[in-house]
Structure formats: structure tokens, C-alpha cells
Design a protein around this motif. Structure first.
Motif, PDB file in Angstrom:
ATOM      1  N   TYR A 187      38.205  40.380  43.696  1.00 59.08           N
ATOM      2  CA  TYR A 187      37.519  41.796  44.557  1.00 59.08           C
ATOM      3  C   TYR A 187      37.888  42.172  45.348  1.00 59.08           C
TER       4      TYR A 187
ATOM      5  N   TYR B   9      35.348  34.728  45.913  1.00 60.18           N
ATOM      6  CA  TYR B   9      34.333  35.628  45.293  1.00 60.18           C
ATOM      7  C   TYR B   9      34.085  35.751  44.121  1.00 60.18           C
TER       8      TYR B   9
ATOM      9  N   PHE C  66      40.479  32.614  47.320  1.00 58.76           N
ATOM     10  CA  PHE C  66      39.417  33.855  48.011  1.00 58.76           C
ATOM     11  C   PHE C  66      39.201  34.806  46.635  1.00 58.76           C
ATOM     12  N   SER C  67      40.533  34.194  46.312  1.00 57.63           N
ATOM     13  CA  SER C  67      40.378  34.805  44.552  1.00 57.63           C
ATOM     14  C   SER C  67      38.693  34.455  43.722  1.00 57.63           C
TER      15      SER C  67
ATOM     16  N   PHE D 227      33.381  39.030  52.224  1.00 56.34           N
ATOM     17  CA  PHE D 227      31.877  38.747  52.435  1.00 56.34           C
ATOM     18  C   PHE D 227      30.770  39.078  53.620  1.00 56.34           C
TER      19      PHE D 227
ATOM     20  N   LEU E 283      30.994  33.992  43.647  1.00 56.94           N
ATOM     21  CA  LEU E 283      29.912  34.319  44.665  1.00 56.94           C
ATOM     22  C   LEU E 283      30.386  35.264  42.911  1.00 56.94           C
ATOM     23  N   LEU E 284      30.600  36.122  42.885  1.00 58.78           N
ATOM     24  CA  LEU E 284      29.604  37.221  42.027  1.00 58.78           C
ATOM     25  C   LEU E 284      29.631  36.448  40.732  1.00 58.78           C
TER      26      LEU E 284
END
Length: 386
Positions: free
Chosen positions: A133, A102, A98-99, A316, A105-106
Motif C-alpha cells: 500500500y 492491504y 498490514f501488508s 484504511f 483489501l485491494l
């Protein structure tokens, strides 16, 4: 002390309350900035501050589960190896994935012009400090507690007298760090370090180790009532409510009126508020388990089981939701939109995590150790995740 302890259905109910608190805080965060001119700002601030019980309760509960299950077991190489294998598999791997998610994504949204070298270095730093995040600091803190856990378990097993004093010890360690940081250290992002939450960690340790003796006090019921317990129950709820409302009040004045109090006041009100409600949540869970509607217990139990996955993915859905704000001057629609953010994040996260558990053979890579839903399953829990 029992070598084999009963499974506690209340654990998942507390997890459910904690994740609802987290969702409430995150879904109202933008409103506390954007809705200051609203007559209902007091409600936005209330839900944003009063429900800040989520992360401290998760940390308390994580410690409780660990010490409840391991305190009476011999601390040997096999136990330590198996303990860290489970944390690596069910906590650290999802955290890392998940790190990456995110961070990418950013990067796509905000930092496309950043060089490859800078991007790689930034990711390594954020992964190592729980900053990929905003919500991932919680897992970073949990990992720190996992590193400390064998040391405290060894200490409490070797010196049981220290375990009996774990509550004041935790408060002393946390407030020593708070005071040192305020006047000397000034550590950046102190909320990402385990010493800021040591009171919750050692409260969980105390309750976990001595749960058989404390169960009657945690289980608020007529048959467990006596003069001493009733007085302590009233004191706990009164202190928690008073600190919570005081916490709401000072932040209302700060946000709306620009009044700045001593930082130690914010720390004290937050600590007392969330510390008391970690215990109150356990008492509420006992009451729900004994007297709540069966459908509510089943719903909250499943929410508790899914809570780690929901925690990881819900920002998200909030990010997506906030891309479509209402373009209207009708205030009622803005209020509905903010309420809708809470529901959107909860429902979408629940659906995705639940489907992943049912469909994906290795869903633990993303969401940790979540049991697949089984109809007619009795309400019991196995310690996992948080």
C-alpha cells in the motif's frame, strides 16, 4: 558521554507533529486533483505540501532515538541480537501483517480476476519492496536503516571524527545518489530507498550522539539565549519557512498551471524544507513541554505513543471515508468533507489503536510497542517504534 541517558518527553511530541503532518498530506491528496477549480485550491495545495515534514521527521527521529540510546553502549553480539529481535517483533511483524491486510483489501476491490500464481508473486514482490500500500514504503525505508545502523554505530564508535562530520556526510551521500539517479541510474521508485533519506538518518545520528551538548541549542528559551544561538535560531526558522513556502509555490504552479521545473529544484526545496523542520519540530516540542498547556502535552504525548499504529491503519479509514463523497454542488460541503476526512482518519485510527492496546493481550503484533494508558503517569518516554 553518559552511559545512562535521561528519558526525553519531547520525543513523543515530535512524533505527534509528524503523524499530524502525514494525515494532512494523505487527507488532502485527492483534493489537489479534484479541487483545481476552487478558489481555495491554494489552501489544499499548502496543506498537502507544507506538511510533508511527516515521513522525513519520523526517519530523523528514529535515527535520533537509536543513536541516543545505543551510542555509548558497547557494540557486541548481545546488543545486535537484542536490537534485531525488537525490530522484528515491533516493526517487521506489524509491517508484514498490514501488508497482507492491504494487499487482500485491494485484491478484493480491484483484482478478483487475477490468477493465484500472479497474486502470490505480486504479493511477494510488494512485501519485499514496501509496495503493498502506498504508505508502507516508510516502514521499508526504516528496515533498510535498521540494517545499516550497526555498521554506522561501529564506524562512529571506532572513528568519532566521522560522527562529528555525520551531517555533511549524510547530505553528500543523499545528493550523490540524487544526482547519479537523475543522470545515470534512473532507479524506479527512488523514494523507497534509504539513500534518498540519508541526510535525515545521519542528522538524527549526530543529534542523538551529541544531544547533551546540543540540548541547549535545541531548547529555545531565554536562559539558553546568547547572540550566536539567537542568530542560528532565526536563520533556521527563516530558511525552513522560506524553503517550505517555495516548495508550496513550485507545486502550486506545477499542479495548477502545468509549469515544470528542473527536478533538482523540487528535490532541493523538499530537502531544505523538511530538514529544517525536523529540527524546528524538536525546538517546538521543547517549548510545548516547558510552556504548553498540560492537556495539550498529554494529548500530544499519547498521540505520539500511538503514532506508529495510527500510521499503519489510517489509510484504511481514508479509503472507507472516500467511498461516500458528497453528491452536491454546494462547495462549502465539499470543503467540509475534505476536512472531515482528516478528522475521521485521526479519530477512528486513534480509537482502534488505543482500544487494541488496552484490550488485546498481543496488540504489538499489529501496532508495535505501544504502552497502555495509565492515569497520572508522568510525561516521560521510552524509545520505541519509529
Amino acid at each position: 558521554m553518559k552511559s545512562v541517558r535521561e528519558k526525553l518527553s519531547e520525543v513523543q511530541l515530535v512524533r505527534a507533529m509528524a503523524i499530524l503532518g502525514v494525515l494532512s498530506v494523505h487527507s488532502t491528496s485527492f483534493a489537489t486533483l479534484a479541487m483545481k477549480d476552487s478558489n481555495y485550491y491554494i489552501l489544499y495545495n499548502f496543506f498537502n505540501i507544507f506538511t510533508k515534514i511527516g515521513t522525513p521527521t519520523f526517519l530523523f527521529l528514529s535515527s535520533f532515538v537509536l543513536f541516543y540510546n545505543y551510542a555509548s553502549r558497547p557494540l557486541d553480539k548481545r546488543l545486535i541480537v537484542n536490537f534485531y529481535k525488537k525490530r522484528l517483533k515491533y516493526i517487521i511483524v506489524p509491517y508484514c501483517l498490514f501488508s497482507v491486510f492491504y494487499f487482500v483489501l485491494l485484491h478484493v476491490i480491484h483484482y478478483r480476476d487475477r490468477s493465484l500464481e500472479e497474486t502470490v508473486m505480486k504479493f511477494i514482490m510488494q512485501l519485499a519492496t514496501g509496495k503493498a500500500y502506498t504508505h508502507l514504503y516508510f516502514v521499508f525505508i526504516s528496515i533498510q536503516f535498521y540494517l545499516l545502523f550497526p555498521l554506522f554505530l561501529w564506524l562512529f564508535q571506532r572513528k568519532p571524527i566521522i560522527a562529528k562530520w555525520s551531517v555533511p556526510l549524510g547530505l553528500a551521500l543523499q545528493w550523490t545518489f540524487i544526482l547519479l539517479n537523475k543522470y545515470f541510474l534512473q532507479v524506479p521508485n527512488k523514494g523507497s530507498w534509504s539513500l534518498s533519506y540519508m541526510s535525515y538518518f545521519l542528522l538524527g545520528a549526530c543529534i542523538g550522539i551529541y544531544y547533551p551538548k546540543l540540548k541547549a541549542w535545541l531548547n529555545v528559551s531565554r536562559e539558553n539565549a546568547n547572540a550566536g544561538r539567537i542568530a542560528s535560531w532565526i536563520a533556521l526558522w527563516s530558511i525552513g519557512l522560506a524553503a517550505g513556502l517555495g516548495h508550496v509555490y513550485v507545486w502550486h504552479n506545477t499542479r495548477l498551471n502545468g509549469i515544470q521545473y528542473n527536478s533538482l529544484l523540487y528535490e532541493l526545496l523538499w530537502n531544505v524544507h523538511t530538514y529544517a523542520f525536523a529540527l524546528i519540530a524538536f525546538q517546538i516540542a521543547h517549548m510545548l513541554h516547558r510552556h504548553g498547556w498540560s492537556w495539550l502535552n498529554r494529548w500530544m504525548k499519547r498521540l505520539g505513543e500511538l503514532s506508529f499504529g495510527i500510521y499503519l491503519i489510517h489509510p484504511f479509514f481514508l479509503l472507507v471515508y472516500r467511498m461516500f463523497p458528497p453528491h452536491t454542488s454546494i462547495s462549502q460541503l465539499h470543503h467540509l468533507w475534505y476536512a472531515g476526512g482528516f478528522l475521521f482518519a485521526l479519530v477512528c485510527s486513534w480509537i482502534i489503536v488505543a482500544l487494541a492496546v488496552q484490550i488485546l493481550p498481543h496488540s504489538w503484533l499489529l501496532f508495535g510497542n505501544i504502552p497502555a494508558r495509565k492515569p497520572q503517569r508522568p510525561i516521560t518516554v521510552a524509545a520505541s517504534n519509529h
